[in-house]
Design a protein around this motif. Sequence first.
Motif, short mmCIF file in Angstrom:
data_model
loop_
_atom_site.label_atom_id
_atom_site.label_comp_id
_atom_site.label_asym_id
_atom_site.label_seq_id
_atom_site.Cartn_x
_atom_site.Cartn_y
_atom_site.Cartn_z
N SER A 35 0.85 -1.19 0.00
CA SER A 35 0.00 0.00 0.00
C SER A 35 0.89 1.24 0.00
CB SER A 35 -0.90 0.01 1.24
OG SER A 35 -0.14 0.30 2.40
N VAL A 36 0.28 2.37 -0.29
CA VAL A 36 1.01 3.64 -0.30
C VAL A 36 1.57 3.92 1.10
CG1 VAL A 36 0.78 6.13 -0.63
CG2 VAL A 36 -0.31 4.57 -2.22
N GLU A 78 6.25 4.29 4.74
CA GLU A 78 7.00 3.83 5.93
C GLU A 78 8.34 3.24 5.52
OE1 GLU A 78 8.21 3.52 9.57
OE2 GLU A 78 6.33 4.50 9.05
N ASP A 79 8.37 2.48 4.43
CA ASP A 79 9.64 1.94 3.93
C ASP A 79 10.61 3.07 3.58
OD1 ASP A 79 8.61 -0.59 4.23
OD2 ASP A 79 8.30 -0.95 2.08
N ALA A 80 10.09 4.11 2.95
CA ALA A 80 10.94 5.25 2.58
C ALA A 80 11.48 5.95 3.82
CB ALA A 80 10.14 6.23 1.72
N VAL A 89 15.43 6.32 4.90
CA VAL A 89 16.06 7.61 5.20
C VAL A 89 16.72 7.56 6.57
CG1 VAL A 89 15.59 10.05 5.66
CG2 VAL A 89 14.58 8.95 3.66
N ARG A 90 16.06 6.92 7.53
CA ARG A 90 16.65 6.80 8.88
C ARG A 90 17.94 6.00 8.84
NH1 ARG A 90 11.51 4.87 10.70
NH2 ARG A 90 10.22 6.70 10.83
N LYS A 91 17.95 4.93 8.04
CA LYS A 91 19.12 4.05 8.00
C LYS A 91 20.28 4.67 7.25
CE LYS A 91 16.81 -0.39 8.53
NZ LYS A 91 16.47 -1.67 7.89
N SER A 92 19.99 5.34 6.14
CA SER A 92 21.09 5.93 5.36
C SER A 92 20.65 7.27 4.78
CB SER A 92 21.52 4.98 4.26
OG SER A 92 20.43 4.65 3.44
#
Length: 164
Positions: free
Chosen positions: A126-127, A132-134, A138-141
């Motif tokens: 879902s969007v 949330e994946d995005a 961003v948090r990880k790298s």
Amino acid sequence: MTPTTPAPGSEAKSRFNAALEEAKAGAAALKTEAGQKAGAYREQAKGKGEDWIAEAKSYGADAKVKGKELAVEGKVKASEGIRSLGQVVSENAHVVDEKLGAKYGDYARTASRTLSETADKLDQKSVDELGEDAREMVRKSPAAAVGIAAFVGFMLSRLFRGSR
């Protein structure tokens, strides 16, 4: 008995005091009237403010719904585009075989399968999940995220500059 004659200037004082009392009473009446009008205007402004807040919330809700619709539409188009690109790569893998060799043709077929799988994964999410994946990426790298954003911005600017 002799009538008392008023002292000189006492009549003027008495008129002055009467005028002063009348002015004080008038000022008090104006103050009361101004307070009432200010209260009425305050209530009117409060009502308008509440109306504007409600209207802004309504526009915000409409924008959120429209944004979600556009995001879903964009996700579908991106998925279709990735799938189409994979299909083009797959259809041209034999040309790569002929021109560069079977090893590179296999790379093209692998890329095609990866593109197709990516399109399938995109269709399944879902969007909200993609968002949330995005955020997690961003948090990880964050440096990679900034680089990707810069690249996408550059590509969009080139795309729109070329379409004039």
